[in-house]
Design an enzyme around this catalytic site. Structure first.
Site, PDB file in Angstrom:
ATOM      1  N   THR A   1      -8.084   4.507 -15.634  1.00 24.44           N
ATOM      2  CA  THR A   1      -6.877   5.292 -15.940  1.00 24.44           C
ATOM      3  C   THR A   1      -6.032   5.418 -14.679  1.00 24.44           C
ATOM      4  OG1 THR A   1      -8.151   6.467 -17.575  1.00 24.44           O
ATOM      5  CG2 THR A   1      -6.065   7.476 -16.926  1.00 24.44           C
TER       6      THR A   1
ATOM      7  N   HIS B   1       0.192   4.344   1.334  1.00 24.29           N
ATOM      8  CA  HIS B   1       0.208   5.253   2.490  1.00 24.29           C
ATOM      9  C   HIS B   1       0.859   4.676   3.738  1.00 24.29           C
ATOM     10  CE1 HIS B   1      -3.723   4.082   4.658  1.00 24.29           C
ATOM     11  NE2 HIS B   1      -3.708   3.302   3.605  1.00 24.29           N
TER      12      HIS B   1
ATOM     13  N   CYS C   1      -9.070   0.940  10.732  1.00 24.91           N
ATOM     14  CA  CYS C   1     -10.403   0.754  10.169  1.00 24.91           C
ATOM     15  C   CYS C   1     -11.443   0.586  11.269  1.00 24.91           C
ATOM     16  CB  CYS C   1     -10.395  -0.460   9.254  1.00 24.91           C
ATOM     17  SG  CYS C   1      -8.998  -0.445   8.148  1.00 24.91           S
TER      18      CYS C   1
ATOM     19  N   SER D   1       0.844  -1.200   0.000  1.00 28.07           N
ATOM     20  CA  SER D   1       0.000   0.000   0.000  1.00 28.07           C
ATOM     21  C   SER D   1       0.877   1.247   0.000  1.00 28.07           C
ATOM     22  CB  SER D   1      -0.859  -0.008   1.275  1.00 28.07           C
ATOM     23  OG  SER D   1      -1.640   1.165   1.352  1.00 28.07           O
TER      24      SER D   1
END
Ligand code: PLP
Length: 380
Positions: free
Chosen positions: A235, A200, A323, A198
Protein backbone atom coordinates in the site's frame (compact mmCIF):
# COMPACT_ATOMS: atom_id res chain seq x y z
CA UNK A 1 21.19 28.98 17.76
CA UNK A 2 20.04 26.40 15.23
CA UNK A 3 22.85 24.40 13.60
CA UNK A 4 24.22 25.31 10.20
CA UNK A 5 23.40 22.45 7.86
CA UNK A 6 25.78 21.51 5.03
CA UNK A 7 24.92 17.84 4.59
CA UNK A 8 22.19 18.07 1.98
CA UNK A 9 23.51 15.16 -0.12
CA UNK A 10 22.87 12.91 2.87
CA UNK A 11 19.38 14.31 3.55
CA UNK A 12 18.00 17.71 2.62
CA UNK A 13 15.73 19.27 5.27
CA UNK A 14 12.02 18.84 4.51
CA UNK A 15 10.50 21.99 3.02
CA UNK A 16 7.69 23.62 5.04
CA UNK A 17 5.24 23.05 2.16
CA UNK A 18 6.21 19.36 2.16
CA UNK A 19 5.49 19.06 5.88
CA UNK A 20 2.14 20.81 5.40
CA UNK A 21 1.18 18.47 2.55
CA UNK A 22 2.19 15.40 4.55
CA UNK A 23 0.23 16.53 7.58
CA UNK A 24 -2.82 17.35 5.51
CA UNK A 25 -2.58 13.95 3.91
CA UNK A 26 -2.31 12.10 7.20
CA UNK A 27 -5.30 14.02 8.57
CA UNK A 28 -7.53 14.10 5.54
CA UNK A 29 -6.56 11.51 2.95
CA UNK A 30 -5.33 8.73 5.15
CA UNK A 31 -7.42 6.07 3.42
CA UNK A 32 -6.17 3.25 1.27
CA UNK A 33 -5.92 4.50 -2.34
CA UNK A 34 -7.24 1.11 -3.50
CA UNK A 35 -10.47 1.45 -1.45
CA UNK A 36 -13.58 2.30 -3.43
CA UNK A 37 -15.07 4.91 -1.13
CA UNK A 38 -14.59 8.63 -0.72
CA UNK A 39 -11.74 8.41 1.78
CA UNK A 40 -9.89 5.98 -0.46
CA UNK A 41 -10.65 8.21 -3.45
CA UNK A 42 -9.08 11.26 -1.77
CA UNK A 43 -5.88 9.26 -1.17
CA UNK A 44 -5.98 8.06 -4.77
CA UNK A 45 -6.37 11.65 -6.00
CA UNK A 46 -3.41 12.75 -3.87
CA UNK A 47 -1.31 9.95 -5.32
CA UNK A 48 -2.26 10.96 -8.85
CA UNK A 49 -1.33 14.59 -8.19
CA UNK A 50 2.08 13.59 -6.77
CA UNK A 51 2.73 11.31 -9.73
CA UNK A 52 2.09 14.20 -12.11
CA UNK A 53 4.32 16.55 -10.07
CA UNK A 54 7.22 14.06 -9.99
CA UNK A 55 6.76 13.25 -13.68
CA UNK A 56 6.86 16.96 -14.55
CA UNK A 57 10.23 17.39 -12.78
CA UNK A 58 11.81 14.87 -15.17
CA UNK A 59 9.74 15.56 -18.30
CA UNK A 60 7.91 12.22 -18.14
CA UNK A 61 4.30 11.08 -18.50
CA UNK A 62 2.73 10.39 -15.08
CA UNK A 63 2.09 6.72 -15.95
CA UNK A 64 5.84 6.20 -16.32
CA UNK A 65 6.47 7.01 -12.64
CA UNK A 66 6.47 4.15 -10.13
CA UNK A 67 6.74 5.03 -6.44
CA UNK A 68 8.96 2.88 -4.22
CA UNK A 69 10.07 2.77 -0.60
CA UNK A 70 13.46 4.34 -1.36
CA UNK A 71 15.82 5.10 -4.19
CA UNK A 72 17.84 2.05 -3.14
CA UNK A 73 14.77 -0.07 -3.87
CA UNK A 74 14.19 1.74 -7.17
CA UNK A 75 17.80 1.13 -8.26
CA UNK A 76 17.58 -2.54 -7.41
CA UNK A 77 14.17 -2.95 -9.07
CA UNK A 78 15.65 -1.52 -12.27
CA UNK A 79 18.77 -3.70 -12.18
CA UNK A 80 17.02 -6.97 -11.42
CA UNK A 81 14.15 -6.12 -13.74
CA UNK A 82 16.48 -5.30 -16.64
CA UNK A 83 18.23 -8.67 -16.31
CA UNK A 84 14.90 -10.48 -16.17
CA UNK A 85 13.69 -8.65 -19.28
CA UNK A 86 16.79 -9.24 -21.37
CA UNK A 87 16.29 -12.64 -23.02
CA UNK A 88 19.24 -14.41 -21.46
CA UNK A 89 21.73 -11.52 -21.59
CA UNK A 90 23.74 -11.79 -18.35
CA UNK A 91 26.14 -8.83 -18.38
CA UNK A 92 25.83 -5.47 -16.59
CA UNK A 93 28.09 -2.44 -17.08
CA UNK A 94 28.25 0.25 -14.39
CA UNK A 95 30.80 2.73 -13.07
CA UNK A 96 33.10 2.00 -10.14
CA UNK A 97 31.71 5.06 -8.34
CA UNK A 98 28.02 4.10 -8.15
CA UNK A 99 26.09 4.30 -4.90
CA UNK A 100 26.32 1.21 -2.66
CA UNK A 101 22.67 0.36 -3.43
CA UNK A 102 23.80 -0.34 -7.00
CA UNK A 103 27.24 -1.80 -6.28
CA UNK A 104 26.07 -4.18 -3.56
CA UNK A 105 23.24 -5.48 -5.76
CA UNK A 106 25.75 -6.02 -8.58
CA UNK A 107 28.09 -7.84 -6.22
CA UNK A 108 25.20 -10.08 -5.15
CA UNK A 109 24.26 -10.78 -8.76
CA UNK A 110 27.88 -11.57 -9.60
CA UNK A 111 27.76 -14.34 -7.01
CA UNK A 112 24.81 -15.79 -8.93
CA UNK A 113 26.71 -15.86 -12.23
CA UNK A 114 25.97 -12.41 -13.68
CA UNK A 115 28.96 -10.87 -15.41
CA UNK A 116 29.66 -7.32 -14.15
CA UNK A 117 32.06 -4.75 -15.62
CA UNK A 118 32.82 -1.62 -13.58
CA UNK A 119 34.31 1.31 -15.50
CA UNK A 120 36.93 3.37 -13.67
CA UNK A 121 37.26 7.14 -13.48
CA UNK A 122 40.18 9.56 -13.78
CA UNK A 123 41.74 11.73 -11.08
CA UNK A 124 38.91 14.26 -11.34
CA UNK A 125 36.26 11.53 -11.21
CA UNK A 126 35.47 11.71 -14.94
CA UNK A 127 34.32 8.58 -16.71
CA UNK A 128 35.99 7.50 -19.95
CA UNK A 129 33.21 7.04 -22.54
CA UNK A 130 35.53 5.04 -24.81
CA UNK A 131 36.06 2.53 -22.01
CA UNK A 132 32.31 2.39 -21.49
CA UNK A 133 31.74 1.78 -25.19
CA UNK A 134 34.36 -0.96 -25.26
CA UNK A 135 32.79 -2.70 -22.26
CA UNK A 136 29.30 -3.02 -23.81
CA UNK A 137 28.84 -6.28 -25.70
CA UNK A 138 25.95 -8.15 -27.32
CA UNK A 139 25.59 -9.93 -23.97
CA UNK A 140 25.03 -6.68 -22.06
CA UNK A 141 21.56 -6.50 -20.54
CA UNK A 142 21.98 -3.17 -18.77
CA UNK A 143 24.22 -0.15 -18.52
CA UNK A 144 23.72 1.67 -15.20
CA UNK A 145 25.43 5.02 -14.72
CA UNK A 146 24.67 7.58 -12.05
CA UNK A 147 23.83 11.11 -13.22
CA UNK A 148 25.79 12.79 -10.45
CA UNK A 149 28.04 11.38 -7.77
CA UNK A 150 26.83 11.77 -4.19
CA UNK A 151 30.32 12.27 -2.74
CA UNK A 152 31.97 14.59 -5.24
CA UNK A 153 29.04 15.98 -7.24
CA UNK A 154 30.80 15.01 -10.49
CA UNK A 155 28.31 14.79 -13.36
CA UNK A 156 28.42 11.83 -15.77
CA UNK A 157 27.73 11.75 -19.54
CA UNK A 158 24.43 9.95 -19.16
CA UNK A 159 22.96 11.01 -22.49
CA UNK A 160 25.91 9.62 -24.44
CA UNK A 161 25.94 6.48 -22.27
CA UNK A 162 22.22 5.93 -22.98
CA UNK A 163 22.90 6.15 -26.71
CA UNK A 164 25.82 3.72 -26.48
CA UNK A 165 23.69 1.22 -24.54
CA UNK A 166 20.83 1.52 -27.01
CA UNK A 167 23.13 1.03 -30.00
CA UNK A 168 24.06 -2.41 -28.63
CA UNK A 169 20.51 -3.41 -27.69
CA UNK A 170 21.12 -2.97 -23.94
CA UNK A 171 18.82 -1.19 -21.50
CA UNK A 172 19.99 1.99 -19.74
CA UNK A 173 19.39 3.03 -16.13
CA UNK A 174 20.53 6.19 -14.41
CA UNK A 175 20.56 6.87 -10.68
CA UNK A 176 19.56 10.54 -10.73
CA UNK A 177 19.11 10.83 -6.96
CA UNK A 178 21.61 13.67 -6.51
CA UNK A 179 20.83 15.34 -9.82
CA UNK A 180 17.07 15.65 -9.45
CA UNK A 181 16.05 19.17 -8.50
CA UNK A 182 19.64 20.42 -8.89
CA UNK A 183 20.12 20.17 -12.64
CA UNK A 184 17.49 19.98 -15.38
CA UNK A 185 16.37 16.45 -16.26
CA UNK A 186 14.35 15.65 -19.35
CA UNK A 187 13.78 11.97 -20.05
CA UNK A 188 12.50 12.84 -23.52
CA UNK A 189 15.88 14.30 -24.46
CA UNK A 190 18.12 11.61 -22.97
CA UNK A 191 15.83 8.61 -23.36
CA UNK A 192 16.80 6.35 -20.45
CA UNK A 193 14.86 3.16 -19.87
CA UNK A 194 14.92 3.67 -16.10
CA UNK A 195 15.71 6.66 -13.89
CA UNK A 196 15.78 6.74 -10.08
CA UNK A 197 15.03 9.62 -7.72
CA UNK A 198 14.72 9.87 -3.93
CA UNK A 199 12.41 11.95 -1.71
CA UNK A 200 14.85 12.98 0.99
CA UNK A 201 17.45 14.54 -1.31
CA UNK A 202 14.71 16.78 -2.70
CA UNK A 203 13.49 18.30 0.61
CA UNK A 204 10.83 15.59 1.07
CA UNK A 205 10.73 12.63 3.47
CA UNK A 206 12.97 9.60 3.74
CA UNK A 207 11.51 6.22 2.83
CA UNK A 208 10.10 7.28 -0.51
CA UNK A 209 11.64 7.09 -3.96
CA UNK A 210 10.50 6.86 -7.55
CA UNK A 211 11.54 4.94 -10.62
CA UNK A 212 10.81 6.22 -14.11
CA UNK A 213 10.09 3.27 -16.39
CA UNK A 214 10.01 3.92 -20.12
CA UNK A 215 6.64 3.26 -21.76
CA UNK A 216 6.38 -0.17 -23.30
CA UNK A 217 8.71 -1.92 -20.84
CA UNK A 218 6.98 -4.45 -18.63
CA UNK A 219 9.14 -4.32 -15.56
CA UNK A 220 8.91 -7.31 -13.23
CA UNK A 221 8.51 -6.23 -9.59
CA UNK A 222 10.81 -6.87 -6.66
CA UNK A 223 7.73 -6.94 -4.41
CA UNK A 224 4.63 -8.46 -5.96
CA UNK A 225 1.22 -6.83 -5.53
CA UNK A 226 -1.40 -4.99 -7.55
CA UNK A 227 -0.27 -1.46 -6.65
CA UNK A 228 1.75 0.78 -8.97
CA UNK A 229 0.41 -1.07 -12.05
CA UNK A 230 1.76 -4.34 -10.68
CA UNK A 231 5.30 -2.95 -10.70
CA UNK A 232 5.60 -2.61 -6.91
CA UNK A 233 3.37 -4.23 -4.30
CA UNK A 234 2.57 -2.64 -0.93
CA UNK A 235 0.00 0.00 0.00
CA UNK A 236 1.44 3.31 -1.07
CA UNK A 237 2.91 5.64 1.58
CA UNK A 238 0.54 8.36 0.43
CA UNK A 239 1.70 11.10 2.82
CA UNK A 240 5.38 10.68 1.95
CA UNK A 241 4.51 10.48 -1.74
CA UNK A 242 2.36 13.62 -1.50
CA UNK A 243 5.31 15.39 0.12
CA UNK A 244 7.63 14.19 -2.63
CA UNK A 245 5.19 15.56 -5.20
CA UNK A 246 5.24 19.00 -3.56
CA UNK A 247 9.05 18.88 -3.30
CA UNK A 248 9.31 18.00 -7.00
CA UNK A 249 6.94 20.80 -7.95
CA UNK A 250 8.95 23.34 -5.91
CA UNK A 251 12.26 22.09 -7.30
CA UNK A 252 11.03 22.35 -10.89
CA UNK A 253 9.56 25.83 -10.37
CA UNK A 254 12.60 27.22 -8.55
CA UNK A 255 15.50 25.52 -10.31
CA UNK A 256 16.38 28.52 -12.49
CA UNK A 257 16.91 30.69 -9.39
CA UNK A 258 18.16 28.01 -7.04
CA UNK A 259 20.94 26.49 -9.14
CA UNK A 260 22.92 29.74 -9.78
CA UNK A 261 22.38 30.94 -6.20
CA UNK A 262 23.68 27.66 -4.77
CA UNK A 263 26.60 27.64 -7.23
CA UNK A 264 27.56 31.17 -6.10
CA UNK A 265 27.67 29.92 -2.50
CA UNK A 266 29.81 26.94 -3.45
CA UNK A 267 32.21 29.18 -5.36
CA UNK A 268 32.40 31.55 -2.40
CA UNK A 269 33.23 28.57 -0.20
CA UNK A 270 35.86 27.00 -2.47
CA UNK A 271 37.51 30.33 -3.33
CA UNK A 272 37.70 31.29 0.33
CA UNK A 273 39.03 27.89 1.33
CA UNK A 274 41.78 27.73 -1.30
CA UNK A 275 42.83 31.33 -0.59
CA UNK A 276 43.06 30.83 3.14
CA UNK A 277 44.35 27.28 3.39
CA UNK A 278 47.00 26.56 0.76
CA UNK A 279 47.06 22.89 1.78
CA UNK A 280 43.33 22.49 0.92
CA UNK A 281 42.22 20.63 -2.22
CA UNK A 282 38.86 20.24 -3.96
CA UNK A 283 38.30 16.69 -5.24
CA UNK A 284 36.89 16.59 -8.77
CA UNK A 285 37.58 20.32 -9.30
CA UNK A 286 38.41 19.78 -12.97
CA UNK A 287 35.18 17.94 -13.82
CA UNK A 288 31.67 19.26 -14.44
CA UNK A 289 29.93 19.09 -11.07
CA UNK A 290 26.58 19.65 -9.38
CA UNK A 291 26.25 23.25 -8.21
CA UNK A 292 25.82 22.27 -4.57
CA UNK A 293 28.63 19.82 -3.78
CA UNK A 294 32.15 20.45 -2.61
CA UNK A 295 34.39 17.50 -1.71
CA UNK A 296 37.46 18.86 0.05
CA UNK A 297 40.46 17.83 2.07
CA UNK A 298 42.63 19.92 4.37
CA UNK A 299 46.01 18.33 3.81
CA UNK A 300 45.81 15.01 5.62
CA UNK A 301 43.73 16.17 8.57
CA UNK A 302 41.45 13.29 9.55
CA UNK A 303 37.92 14.10 8.33
CA UNK A 304 36.28 12.47 11.37
CA UNK A 305 38.21 14.81 13.69
CA UNK A 306 37.32 17.86 11.59
CA UNK A 307 33.65 16.84 11.43
CA UNK A 308 33.50 16.38 15.19
CA UNK A 309 35.04 19.83 15.75
CA UNK A 310 32.66 21.38 13.22
CA UNK A 311 29.72 19.71 14.95
CA UNK A 312 30.87 21.17 18.27
CA UNK A 313 30.88 24.57 16.55
CA UNK A 314 27.26 23.96 15.41
CA UNK A 315 28.07 23.03 11.81
CA UNK A 316 26.84 19.78 10.25
CA UNK A 317 28.83 18.49 7.27
CA UNK A 318 29.51 15.04 5.84
CA UNK A 319 32.33 12.75 4.89
CA UNK A 320 31.89 10.76 1.73
CA UNK A 321 28.61 8.94 1.52
CA UNK A 322 26.16 9.01 4.39
CA UNK A 323 25.87 5.24 4.22
CA UNK A 324 29.54 4.92 5.20
CA UNK A 325 29.23 7.40 8.06
CA UNK A 326 30.14 5.81 11.36
CA UNK A 327 32.49 3.43 9.63
CA UNK A 328 36.03 4.56 9.01
CA UNK A 329 36.52 2.97 5.62
CA UNK A 330 38.01 5.13 2.88
CA UNK A 331 35.41 5.92 0.23
CA UNK A 332 35.39 3.67 -2.86
CA UNK A 333 34.66 6.77 -4.96
CA UNK A 334 37.77 8.62 -3.83
CA UNK A 335 39.97 5.53 -4.11
CA UNK A 336 38.65 5.02 -7.68
CA UNK A 337 39.79 8.59 -8.40
CA UNK A 338 43.30 7.61 -7.36
CA UNK A 339 43.36 9.28 -3.94
CA UNK A 340 45.49 7.52 -1.33
CA UNK A 341 43.77 6.06 1.74
CA UNK A 342 44.93 8.95 3.98
CA UNK A 343 43.69 11.47 1.38
CA UNK A 344 40.33 9.70 1.19
CA UNK A 345 40.05 9.59 4.98
CA UNK A 346 40.81 13.33 5.06
CA UNK A 347 37.92 14.18 2.74
CA UNK A 348 34.91 16.18 3.90
CA UNK A 349 31.79 16.93 1.95
CA UNK A 350 30.04 20.29 2.10
CA UNK A 351 26.70 19.94 0.31
CA UNK A 352 24.45 22.97 0.04
CA UNK A 353 20.79 23.65 -0.56
CA UNK A 354 18.56 26.62 -1.30
CA UNK A 355 18.23 27.13 2.46
CA UNK A 356 21.93 28.02 2.93
CA UNK A 357 23.18 31.61 3.08
CA UNK A 358 26.48 33.42 2.43
CA UNK A 359 27.04 34.17 6.13
CA UNK A 360 26.83 30.43 6.87
CA UNK A 361 29.50 29.79 4.24
CA UNK A 362 31.68 32.43 5.90
CA UNK A 363 31.12 30.80 9.30
CA UNK A 364 32.24 27.38 8.08
CA UNK A 365 35.29 28.94 6.43
CA UNK A 366 36.26 30.62 9.72
CA UNK A 367 35.75 27.34 11.55
CA UNK A 368 37.85 25.33 9.09
CA UNK A 369 40.68 27.86 9.22
CA UNK A 370 40.63 27.78 13.04
CA UNK A 371 40.53 23.95 13.11
CA UNK A 372 43.44 23.68 10.66
CA UNK A 373 45.50 26.18 12.69
CA UNK A 374 44.78 24.40 15.99
CA UNK A 375 45.66 21.00 14.53
CA UNK A 376 48.88 22.37 13.04
CA UNK A 377 49.85 23.83 16.41
CA UNK A 378 49.17 20.48 18.10
CA UNK A 379 51.29 18.65 15.56
CA UNK A 380 54.18 21.13 15.93
N1 PLP B 1 21.73 6.85 -5.02
C1 PLP B 1 22.47 7.90 -4.63
C2 PLP B 1 23.39 8.56 -5.63
C3 PLP B 1 22.38 8.38 -3.33
O1 PLP B 1 23.14 9.43 -2.95
C4 PLP B 1 21.51 7.74 -2.43
C5 PLP B 1 21.45 8.16 -1.00
O2 PLP B 1 22.45 8.54 -0.42
C6 PLP B 1 20.75 6.65 -2.88
C7 PLP B 1 20.89 6.23 -4.19
C8 PLP B 1 19.81 5.92 -1.99
O3 PLP B 1 18.68 6.72 -1.66
P1 PLP B 1 17.67 6.22 -0.55
O4 PLP B 1 18.19 6.73 0.75
O5 PLP B 1 16.34 6.87 -0.93
O6 PLP B 1 17.58 4.76 -0.63
Amino acid sequence: MSPIYFDNNATAPPAPAVLAAMQECLLECWGNPSSRHRIGASAKDRLALARTQVATLIGAAPAAVMFAGSASEANQTAIRGALAMSDGRRHVVASAVEHPSTLLMLRHLQATGVDVTLIGVDGDGRLDLTALEAAITDETALVSLMWANNETGVLYPVKEAAQLAKSRGALFHTDAVQAAGRVAIDVKAMAPDFLTISGHKLHAAKGVGALYVRKGLSLPPLVFGHQERGRRGGTENVAAIAGMGVAAEQAARRMEQTAPAVLALRERFERGLLQRLPQARVNGAGAPRLPNTSSIRLGLLDAQVVLELLDRAGICAGSGSACMAGGNLPSHVLLAMGLSEPQALATLRISLSRYNRADEVDTVLEALVAIAAAQQERAA
